[in-house]
Design a protein around this motif. Structure first.
Motif, PDB file in Angstrom:
ATOM      1  N   ALA A  50       0.831  -1.209   0.000  1.00 60.75           N
ATOM      2  CA  ALA A  50       0.000   0.000   0.000  1.00 60.75           C
ATOM      3  C   ALA A  50       0.863   1.255   0.000  1.00 60.75           C
ATOM      4  O   ALA A  50       0.580   2.232  -0.725  1.00 60.75           O
ATOM      5  N   PHE A  51       1.955   1.234   0.808  1.00 60.00           N
ATOM      6  CA  PHE A  51       2.861   2.389   0.847  1.00 60.00           C
ATOM      7  C   PHE A  51       3.552   2.595  -0.504  1.00 60.00           C
ATOM      8  O   PHE A  51       3.652   3.718  -1.010  1.00 60.00           O
ATOM      9  N   ALA A  52       4.020   1.492  -1.106  1.00 61.71           N
ATOM     10  CA  ALA A  52       4.695   1.585  -2.412  1.00 61.71           C
ATOM     11  C   ALA A  52       3.735   2.100  -3.484  1.00 61.71           C
ATOM     12  O   ALA A  52       4.085   2.945  -4.336  1.00 61.71           O
ATOM     13  N   LEU A  53       2.497   1.639  -3.478  1.00 65.95           N
ATOM     14  CA  LEU A  53       1.501   2.077  -4.455  1.00 65.95           C
ATOM     15  C   LEU A  53       1.205   3.567  -4.303  1.00 65.95           C
ATOM     16  O   LEU A  53       1.093   4.310  -5.302  1.00 65.95           O
ATOM     17  N   ALA A  54       1.111   4.027  -3.059  1.00 69.37           N
ATOM     18  CA  ALA A  54       0.843   5.445  -2.821  1.00 69.37           C
ATOM     19  C   ALA A  54       1.996   6.307  -3.333  1.00 69.37           C
ATOM     20  O   ALA A  54       1.781   7.367  -3.950  1.00 69.37           O
ATOM     21  N   CYS A  55       3.252   5.856  -3.097  1.00 69.69           N
ATOM     22  CA  CYS A  55       4.422   6.622  -3.562  1.00 69.69           C
ATOM     23  C   CYS A  55       4.479   6.686  -5.087  1.00 69.69           C
ATOM     24  O   CYS A  55       4.711   7.759  -5.681  1.00 69.69           O
ATOM     25  N   VAL A  56       4.271   5.543  -5.732  1.00 66.00           N
ATOM     26  CA  VAL A  56       4.326   5.493  -7.199  1.00 66.00           C
ATOM     27  C   VAL A  56       3.215   6.360  -7.792  1.00 66.00           C
ATOM     28  O   VAL A  56       3.433   7.125  -8.756  1.00 66.00           O
ATOM     29  N   SER A  57       2.000   6.263  -7.257  1.00 61.58           N
ATOM     30  CA  SER A  57       0.868   7.050  -7.783  1.00 61.58           C
ATOM     31  C   SER A  57       1.134   8.537  -7.650  1.00 61.58           C
ATOM     32  O   SER A  57       0.894   9.333  -8.578  1.00 61.58           O
ATOM     33  N   THR A  58       1.666   8.949  -6.487  1.00 62.65           N
ATOM     34  CA  THR A  58       1.966  10.369  -6.265  1.00 62.65           C
ATOM     35  C   THR A  58       3.059  10.852  -7.213  1.00 62.65           C
ATOM     36  O   THR A  58       2.987  11.963  -7.782  1.00 62.65           O
ATOM     37  N   LEU A  59       4.100  10.016  -7.412  1.00 63.49           N
ATOM     38  CA  LEU A  59       5.201  10.376  -8.307  1.00 63.49           C
ATOM     39  C   LEU A  59       4.719  10.539  -9.743  1.00 63.49           C
ATOM     40  O   LEU A  59       5.089  11.491 -10.443  1.00 63.49           O
ATOM     41  N   VAL A  60       3.873   9.644 -10.211  1.00 62.19           N
ATOM     42  CA  VAL A  60       3.351   9.705 -11.582  1.00 62.19           C
ATOM     43  C   VAL A  60       2.528  10.979 -11.777  1.00 62.19           C
ATOM     44  O   VAL A  60       2.663  11.687 -12.793  1.00 62.19           O
ATOM     45  N   VAL A  61       1.660  11.250 -10.823  1.00 62.52           N
ATOM     46  CA  VAL A  61       0.832  12.470 -10.930  1.00 62.52           C
ATOM     47  C   VAL A  61       1.708  13.713 -10.966  1.00 62.52           C
ATOM     48  O   VAL A  61       1.491  14.656 -11.737  1.00 62.52           O
ATOM     49  N   GLY A  62       2.757  13.755 -10.126  1.00 65.95           N
ATOM     50  CA  GLY A  62       3.656  14.902 -10.084  1.00 65.95           C
ATOM     51  C   GLY A  62       4.386  15.104 -11.405  1.00 65.95           C
ATOM     52  O   GLY A  62       4.512  16.242 -11.896  1.00 65.95           O
TER      53      GLY A  62
END
Length: 333
Positions: free
Chosen positions: A16-28
């Motif tokens: 869940a933590f890894a998914l949140a980081c990747v999703s935030t990075l992609v959006v940024g």
């Protein structure tokens, strides 16, 4: 099963933590690429400033959150310790009541007195009981104590040595050779003294029958301990305790009615009275003829009225000092 569930929960948290980081990075990245005026230098500069801001934020957040977590942890630990302490004290109190004496009385010799605290406490217990029981080698003071009580028990049970049991008498006499007043006496003399005590005990209990019926049980007693039991407590005297050697009045302990010792001793005594045939009940309907017949059977020789009269006189003289002492103690109880 429990460790497997914990491992699964940890894995899900990591994913869940890894998914949140990747999703935030992609959006940024998507949002940055939409600004066509940005150059590589300005992007790197922005990243650098954000990294600095992140470090400052992380330091402040860590400082504040650590203090909050410490206070929260201290509060949680304090509540757990209070709960544990309450449960521990409750269990300790229950164990104390079940297995530990509520009072201990030191051993004495007659020259030191009869033990004021011991007799005051016992007089109080006797003054509010309906049930009284004694078990020991010789019930020499039982009738005297019962006669001086301000309250009449409804049930009296006494278990003691049989006057005709020569082997048990010899065993008890052997224990008494260490007493201060027994030094220099022959084994035959000590056995005769124990024998006379037992006969006088039977007669004194018989004479108490007009006040309350008495159930008397004759046992083979090894003279290791003695107890007197009331509704609220049992007083156990340990003849062979480490401090009792050579003392006429052994070390004693008081246990409450809720204790393991009280419940065990009472149940054992009642069952002995139920199954034994070597017992007698004295009541007001009986006369001296019954007593003489009973003693004749016990000791194996004819007992006449003159014998009863002599033993009664000797008993009154034997307990006279103790009776006077009890009357003085009664004012303190």
């Amino acid at each position: 099963m429990s460790s497997g569930n914990q491992g699964l929960r940890r894995t899900l948290v990591v994913y869940a933590f890894a998914l949140a980081c990747v999703s935030t990075l992609v959006v940024g990245i998507v949002l940055v690429t939409r600004d066509e005026t940005l150059t590589a230098g300005s992007v790197l500069s922005a990243i650098g400033l954000n990294l600095i801001a992140s470090v400052v934020f992380a330091a402040i957040f860590t400082l504040l959150s650590t203090r909050v977590q410490e206070r929260s942890l201290e509060q949680a630990l304090g509540e757990q310790l209070q709960d544990f302490s309450a449960r521990f004290n409750s269990e300790l109190a229950r164990a104390n009541e079940s297995f530990l004496p509520t009072d201990v009385y030191p051993p004495l010799d007659p020259v030191e007195g009869y033990g004021d605290k011991f007799n005051v406490d016992m007089t109080r217990s006797l003054g509010r009981t309906d049930f009284y029981a004694f078990r020991g080698p010789s019930a020499r003071y039982v009738a005297a104590r019962l006669r001086e009580s301000q309250r009449i028990p409804q049930q009296v049970k006494v278990a003691m040595l049989r006057p005709g049991d020569r082997r048990s008498i010899a065993r008890r006499a052997s224990d008494r050779r260490f007493w201060a007043r027994s030094r220099g006496k022959t084994p035959e003399t000590l056995e005769a003294e124990v024998y006379d005590e037992l006969v006088m005990s039977v007669i004194s209990l018989f004479d108490y029958r007009h006040i309350c019926p008495v159930d008397l049980l004759y046992t083979e007693d090894t003279a290791v301990y003695r107890f007197e039991m009331f509704d609220d407590a049992v007083y156990v005297s340990w003849f062979h305790g480490p401090q009792s050697s050579g003392r006429e009045m052994p070390e004693s302990m008081r246990f409450s009615a809720n204790s393991f010792h009280y419940k065990t001793l009472r149940l054992d005594l009642i069952r002995r009275f139920e199954i034994s045939t070597n017992k007698v009940t004295f009541d007001a309907s009986q006369d001296d003829e019954f007593l003489m017949s009973h003693l004749t059977e016990l000791i194996g020789k004819q007992v006449i009225a003159e014998d009863l009269s002599r033993w009664r006189q000797r008993y009154n003289a034997y307990v006279g000092d103790f009776v006077g002492y009890l009357r003085g103690v009664g004012g303190q109880a």
